[in-house]
Motif scaffolding. Sequence first.
Motif, short mmCIF file in Angstrom:
data_model
loop_
_atom_site.label_atom_id
_atom_site.label_comp_id
_atom_site.label_asym_id
_atom_site.label_seq_id
_atom_site.Cartn_x
_atom_site.Cartn_y
_atom_site.Cartn_z
N ASP A 213 0.55 -1.33 -0.33
CA ASP A 213 -0.26 -0.03 -0.02
C ASP A 213 1.00 1.13 -0.08
OD1 ASP A 213 -1.63 2.12 0.64
OD2 ASP A 213 -2.95 1.20 1.54
N LEU A 227 1.60 5.33 -11.05
CA LEU A 227 0.63 5.06 -11.09
C LEU A 227 1.02 3.82 -11.94
CD1 LEU A 227 -2.09 6.96 -10.72
CD2 LEU A 227 -1.47 5.33 -9.06
N ALA A 244 -2.20 -1.78 -3.57
CA ALA A 244 -3.20 -0.48 -3.76
C ALA A 244 -2.43 0.71 -3.18
CB ALA A 244 -3.98 -0.44 -2.39
N VAL A 245 -3.00 2.05 -3.56
CA VAL A 245 -2.19 3.04 -3.96
C VAL A 245 -3.20 4.21 -3.24
CG1 VAL A 245 -1.59 5.28 -5.22
CG2 VAL A 245 -1.25 2.96 -5.90
N SER A 246 -2.79 4.40 -1.91
CA SER A 246 -4.04 5.75 -1.20
C SER A 246 -3.55 6.85 -1.84
CB SER A 246 -2.87 5.29 0.68
OG SER A 246 -3.72 4.27 0.61
N ALA A 248 -3.02 8.42 -4.07
CA ALA A 248 -3.60 9.36 -5.90
C ALA A 248 -4.03 10.51 -5.96
CB ALA A 248 -4.28 8.05 -6.53
N LEU A 266 -4.48 0.38 -14.32
CA LEU A 266 -4.83 -0.54 -13.25
C LEU A 266 -6.02 -1.45 -12.66
CD1 LEU A 266 -5.14 3.52 -11.67
CD2 LEU A 266 -3.00 2.01 -10.96
N ILE A 273 -8.06 1.81 -4.91
CA ILE A 273 -7.38 3.17 -5.43
C ILE A 273 -7.82 2.99 -3.83
CG2 ILE A 273 -7.32 5.67 -5.79
CD1 ILE A 273 -5.32 3.88 -6.89
N THR A 275 -9.24 6.94 -1.47
CA THR A 275 -9.11 7.89 -0.90
C THR A 275 -10.06 8.27 -0.27
OG1 THR A 275 -10.42 10.05 -2.48
CG2 THR A 275 -11.84 8.64 -2.70
N PRO A 284 -8.92 11.12 -6.70
CA PRO A 284 -9.61 10.99 -7.50
C PRO A 284 -10.95 10.66 -8.10
CG PRO A 284 -8.53 9.77 -6.59
CD PRO A 284 -8.47 10.81 -5.71
N LEU A 289 -12.93 5.77 -12.33
CA LEU A 289 -12.50 4.46 -12.09
C LEU A 289 -13.60 3.13 -12.04
CD1 LEU A 289 -10.27 6.15 -9.49
CD2 LEU A 289 -9.06 6.25 -11.76
N VAL A 296 -12.11 0.69 -5.71
CA VAL A 296 -11.78 2.06 -5.29
C VAL A 296 -12.29 2.29 -3.64
CG1 VAL A 296 -12.03 4.70 -5.40
CG2 VAL A 296 -11.87 3.36 -7.40
#
Length: 407
Positions: A213, A227, A244-246, A248, A266, A273, A275, A284, A289, A296
């Motif tokens: 993450d 990304l 996961a990407v927090s 973004a 992705l 993702i 948010t 985002p 998405l 998400v």
Amino acid sequence: MTDRVFINAVDIDGTPLSLTVRDGRILAIGAQPPALGEAEVTDLRGHLVLPGHLVLPGFVDGHIHLDKSFVGDRWHPHQPAATLRERLAIEKRELAAAPPMEGRADALIAQAAAFGTVAMRSHVDVDATTGLANLHAVMAAREKWRGIVDIQLVAFPQAGVMSCPGTADLLEAAVREGADVVGGIDPSTLDGDAEGQLDRVFGIADRLGAKIDIHLHEPDMPGIEQLARIAARTKALGLAGRVAVSHAYALGDVEPRAVDEVARRLADAGVAIMTNAPGDRAFPPVLRLRDAGVAVFAGNDNIQDTWWPYGNGDMLQRAMLIGYRSGFYTDAELRVALDMASHAGAAVLGLDGYGLRVGNEATFVALPAPNGAAAVAAAPAPRFLFRKGEPQGEASAFTAGGATRPA
């Protein structure tokens, strides 16, 4: 074993609902309960004029910082900072003078649990100056809540991986000692070495079977390029569903065509993702998405700490804020925000047996709302929590006044 039947509830769509529980698990769910001669019946209408309380699975906080919060301590006025490094210095100074971390983490977990949170992913600072002390403190707090709140821990290199010598080795040590996820942060703008940081983070995850993450605050097209790098590495290592990407933020900065292009990558790689819809930043585009197939999910992020003074741990309130900032008005859109605070987060965390389904643990939240969309729009404060079919705290009011009776 006596069965328990919950009647006069409604589901996310406002449809009448009953739940039958046996041995702490959902035996049946539907508009009408099955015939059970010796069952205890709990009427969830209570004092409401509505058909009954809305029943939801417990909330999932996909991103929180249990080691940073001052919940359980005195009020700390916010101190402005001009740079990230200045912010980190303020944080270290304030936390050093605060009560023990384990107690503050415990207080925040208790507060979130009272709002109906049953699982969370907490990022915990791990770097060459703090070592594993924060991790050990939060692990001790986590142990107190085992079986009540499922807490997943991220070894978070707040000060950088490559730019803070020794941190990469500590990340690996943290995973070996019990962290579930290896974190990262702004590989280019903070660390100055995107390939180097991603090599270390993905290498640890691949060797030790951990999830990933990564905090990504990098803006505009540089953030989009980051990304794309993360998606490429995820796909190459076969880590779909584990990365996961927090934040973004870049996804909220660029034109729709750029969003669509990286969203396809992705989704194809299985990168999620997170948010929290921060108040002072683009974030985002949730629906765009999701339409592209990207998972998400939502989290509260920082709560009453040196980063900002806001927050109380309530994921339903967070869903409302996400919906408000995203311009969600229809019931379908509001249900998306609710999903982000529940099922979507549970999927990313890999929670087994989550949700209101036959065979799952009968842990749920009842609240005064006619349906899920209305709950997000108003975020009503009253919450009644049932764990394994048993009332917790104020939820006992449903049985104290004779609402429970033989069927």
